[in-house]
Write an enzyme that holds these catalytic residues in place. Structure first.
Site, PDB file in Angstrom:
ATOM      1  N   CYS A  75      -9.320 -13.025  21.389  1.00 10.15           N
ATOM      2  CA  CYS A  75      -8.792 -11.905  20.589  1.00 10.15           C
ATOM      3  C   CYS A  75      -7.749 -11.126  21.391  1.00 10.15           C
ATOM      4  O   CYS A  75      -7.391 -10.010  21.033  1.00 10.15           O
ATOM      5  CB  CYS A  75      -9.926 -10.990  20.115  1.00 10.15           C
ATOM      6  SG  CYS A  75     -10.908 -10.292  21.441  1.00 10.15           S
TER       7      CYS A  75
ATOM      8  N   PHE B  41     -20.608 -16.111  25.564  1.00  6.04           N
ATOM      9  CA  PHE B  41     -20.396 -14.897  24.757  1.00  6.04           C
ATOM     10  C   PHE B  41     -20.817 -15.194  23.309  1.00  6.04           C
ATOM     11  O   PHE B  41     -20.043 -15.043  22.368  1.00  6.04           O
ATOM     12  CB  PHE B  41     -18.926 -14.441  24.793  1.00  6.04           C
ATOM     13  CG  PHE B  41     -18.369 -14.207  26.180  1.00  6.04           C
ATOM     14  CD1 PHE B  41     -18.457 -12.958  26.779  1.00  6.04           C
ATOM     15  CD2 PHE B  41     -17.754 -15.233  26.878  1.00  6.04           C
ATOM     16  CE1 PHE B  41     -17.935 -12.745  28.051  1.00  6.04           C
ATOM     17  CE2 PHE B  41     -17.233 -15.031  28.148  1.00  6.04           C
ATOM     18  CZ  PHE B  41     -17.316 -13.784  28.747  1.00  6.04           C
TER      19      PHE B  41
ATOM     20  N   CYS C 196       0.838  -1.200   0.000  1.00  6.44           N
ATOM     21  CA  CYS C 196       0.000   0.000   0.000  1.00  6.44           C
ATOM     22  C   CYS C 196       0.874   1.251   0.000  1.00  6.44           C
ATOM     23  O   CYS C 196       1.815   1.340   0.794  1.00  6.44           O
ATOM     24  CB  CYS C 196      -0.894  -0.020   1.230  1.00  6.44           C
ATOM     25  SG  CYS C 196      -1.903   1.465   1.418  1.00  6.44           S
TER      26      CYS C 196
ATOM     27  N   GLN D 259     -17.219 -10.823  12.897  1.00  4.76           N
ATOM     28  CA  GLN D 259     -15.777 -10.853  12.650  1.00  4.76           C
ATOM     29  C   GLN D 259     -15.433 -10.026  11.405  1.00  4.76           C
ATOM     30  O   GLN D 259     -16.193 -10.003  10.440  1.00  4.76           O
ATOM     31  CB  GLN D 259     -15.291 -12.291  12.479  1.00  4.76           C
ATOM     32  CG  GLN D 259     -15.417 -13.139  13.742  1.00  4.76           C
ATOM     33  CD  GLN D 259     -14.451 -12.752  14.848  1.00  4.76           C
ATOM     34  OE1 GLN D 259     -13.769 -11.739  14.786  1.00  4.76           O
ATOM     35  NE2 GLN D 259     -14.395 -13.561  15.885  1.00  4.76           N
TER      36      GLN D 259
ATOM     37  N   ASN E 195     -22.835 -16.967  15.955  1.00  7.82           N
ATOM     38  CA  ASN E 195     -21.813 -17.341  14.966  1.00  7.82           C
ATOM     39  C   ASN E 195     -21.318 -18.774  15.168  1.00  7.82           C
ATOM     40  O   ASN E 195     -21.089 -19.510  14.208  1.00  7.82           O
ATOM     41  CB  ASN E 195     -20.641 -16.353  15.054  1.00  7.82           C
ATOM     42  CG  ASN E 195     -19.566 -16.581  14.013  1.00  7.82           C
ATOM     43  OD1 ASN E 195     -19.845 -16.605  12.822  1.00  7.82           O
ATOM     44  ND2 ASN E 195     -18.326 -16.754  14.461  1.00  7.82           N
TER      45      ASN E 195
ATOM     46  N   CYS F 285      -0.329   6.192   6.916  1.00 10.97           N
ATOM     47  CA  CYS F 285      -1.516   5.619   7.576  1.00 10.97           C
ATOM     48  C   CYS F 285      -1.076   4.714   8.721  1.00 10.97           C
ATOM     49  O   CYS F 285      -0.126   3.945   8.589  1.00 10.97           O
ATOM     50  CB  CYS F 285      -2.321   4.833   6.547  1.00 10.97           C
ATOM     51  SG  CYS F 285      -3.668   3.871   7.254  1.00 10.97           S
TER      52      CYS F 285
ATOM     53  N   CYS G 277      -7.095   1.845  -0.055  1.00  9.55           N
ATOM     54  CA  CYS G 277      -6.833   1.036   1.138  1.00  9.55           C
ATOM     55  C   CYS G 277      -6.783  -0.411   0.690  1.00  9.55           C
ATOM     56  O   CYS G 277      -7.773  -0.942   0.185  1.00  9.55           O
ATOM     57  CB  CYS G 277      -7.930   1.231   2.185  1.00  9.55           C
ATOM     58  SG  CYS G 277      -7.668   0.185   3.645  1.00  9.55           S
TER      59      CYS G 277
ATOM     60  N   CYS H 233      -2.033  -0.199   9.489  1.00  2.00           N
ATOM     61  CA  CYS H 233      -1.228  -1.427   9.445  1.00  2.00           C
ATOM     62  C   CYS H 233       0.123  -1.184  10.104  1.00  2.00           C
ATOM     63  O   CYS H 233       0.631  -0.072  10.091  1.00  2.00           O
ATOM     64  CB  CYS H 233      -0.989  -1.869   7.999  1.00  2.00           C
ATOM     65  SG  CYS H 233      -2.485  -2.396   7.134  1.00  2.00           S
TER      66      CYS H 233
END
EC number: 2.1.1.190
Length: 450
Positions: A407, A300, A71, A271, A305, A81, A163, A84
């Site tokens: 996560c 949770f 990018c 997600q 999902n 940016c 992006c 990332c």
């Protein structure tokens, strides 16, 4: 005062993608942009008693893992940016870093060593991001609108024309969106556009601080018709989000392996990466090894999902979630997929779990836990407390297998420490899950057996 270092040998890389070296005095030096094995110079910007932090200025010996970023907005330059962190590091090496972070956290924070480290879950490294929150800024002095992520280490919005981590169809909308916002009367009162993509719908949620005049609404409709997007308006908090024009395709994603379709609202938690989510659900269910007669609890559970795929395998699944709104949506999704007869859902504060509450949900054979970043400490502690004093929950027995999707490797390690070192489980397997390529975000999955 900034100062350039002598040549330094970079020994390793930490999660924020800073190279780690030691200077002649033995002090740790963190170097933005440097990779392991490189010999570099850096300009030091911060100094503390036992470490320094700086930015790469020169490379004498380059790492074979260094690649050209995909990018044009990524880098160390002014205005780069900040979305990332790792585009300069080979994608496979990024995954290896994340796998090591999972192992290190489990051992150093939880004193847990998985019996097997599974192969990490990987997928496409570009165009993977189906959810994003873009900041919008009308710069009056320059007469321009900026739409994108924040600049590195700054609260300013990066001047992004493309992006590469969102799908190309969305990246191609950035410049037309800038023109659209520029033409709107309320352009300086529109702080954010949130992207939520399903399998067939591109939804854009426009946060607006004032009611939008008819002229602005007409411009939004014109843009939607031209570019094939669905506008949602958000005047206040996430619960105020409303579809601009009712009708059209529904925002949803499919989990084809289980024949399940999940409708969702653009502000619901789903997600970010659908390719990885599909692979993750598949692996989680294979690891859980559900039998047709099992009762399973999905902690949770969100929109369902994992709950709905589990219901295709188990006798009965109980989904427990903190948000009453999400529980209602889970029930609707279960009905829509013909799985209402095998599922039930409860809203409960899972950060307030006790042995008594745990026992009230009944005995189940297997658990799936998928908590937010804070982890599932109260749940793990309740299990550990019962293991130490069974009289807290007479007749209750713990599940024989737990699959924990995380996560945040630090809270996974903390909870794993309780399950393994107090509650009598073994950590039989774990791996990293590369949900967010090129970023410092680490997802993982771990299996615990009694």
């Amino acid at each position: 005062m900034t100062q350039t270092t002598d040549w330094l040998k970079v020994e390793s890389i930490e999660l924020e993608a800073q190279g780690v070296a030691h200077n002649a005095e033995g002090k740790v030096v963190f170097i933005d942009g440097a990779l392991p094995g490189e010999i570099v110079k850096a300009q030091i910007a911060r100094r503390k008693n036992n470490w320094e932090q700086g930015q790469l200025t020169e490379i004498k010996k380059e790492s074979p893992l260094r690649v050209t970023p995909g990018c044009p907005h990524f880098g160390l330059h002014a205005g780069a940016c900040g979305g990332c962190k790792m585009q300069h590091l080979h994608a496979g090496a990024q995954v290896a870093v994340k796998q090591r972070v999972v192992e290190d956290n489990l051992w150093h924070l939880g004193k847990v060593k998985p019996e097997v480290m599974l192969r990490p879950i990987e997928g496409p490294t570009w165009g993977y991001r189906y959810r994003a929150r873009f900041s919008v800024r009308y710069v009056q002095k320059k007469g321009v609108v900026l739409i994108g992520f924040h600049e590195r280490k700054s609260r300013y919005v990066a001047d992004m024309q493309v992006c590469k981590v969102v799908p190309k169809v969305v990246s191609d909308l950035l410049m037309p969106l800038r023109e659209l916002i520029s033409s709107m009367a309320e352009r300086d009162r529109l702080p954010q556009i949130e992207l939520a993509m399903g399998d067939e719908v591109i939804a854009l949620v426009l946060r607006h601080l004032n009611p939008l005049p008819d002229g602005d609404i007409a411009l939004l409709r014109e843009f939607a018709a031209k570019h094939g997007v669905q506008w949602w308006l958000q005047p206040k908090g996430p619960d105020t989000v409303k579809l601009l024009d009712v009708g059209g395709a529904q925002l949803a994603y499919r989990l084809p392996e289980f024949g399940v379709t999940m409708p969702f609202k653009p502000t619901d938690f789903t997600q970010v990466n659908p390719h990885i989510n599909s692979a993750l659900v598949g692996r989680a269910l294979r690891l859980l090894a559900v039998e047709p007669d099992d009762r399973v609890i999905d902690w949770f559970c969100g929109l369902g999902n994992f709950t709905l795929p589990l219901a295709t395998k188990a006798r009965e699944v109980l989904g427990i979630e903190g948000s009453e709104t999400l529980v209602q949506r889970s029930r609707e999704n279960a009905v829509a997929n013909g799985l209402a007869h095998k599922t039930s859902f409860v809203a409960r504060n899972l950060f307030d779990m006790t042995p008594e509450l745990l026992a009230a949900d009944g005995v189940s054979d297997r658990w799936l836990i998928d908590p937010p970043r804070e982890g599932a400490f109260a749940l793990a502690k309740a299990v550990a407390d019962i293991a130490q004093d069974p009289s807290l929950a007479p007749g209750w027995t713990p599940p024989k297998r737990v699959v924990y999707v995380s996560c945040n490797p630090a809270t996974l390690a903390r909870d794993a420490g309780l399950l393994v070192n107090v509650a009598g489980y073994r950590c039989t397997a774990a791996s990293a899950v590369n949900m967010f390529p090129h970023t410092a975000h680490v997802e993982s999955i771990a299996v615990f057996d009694r």
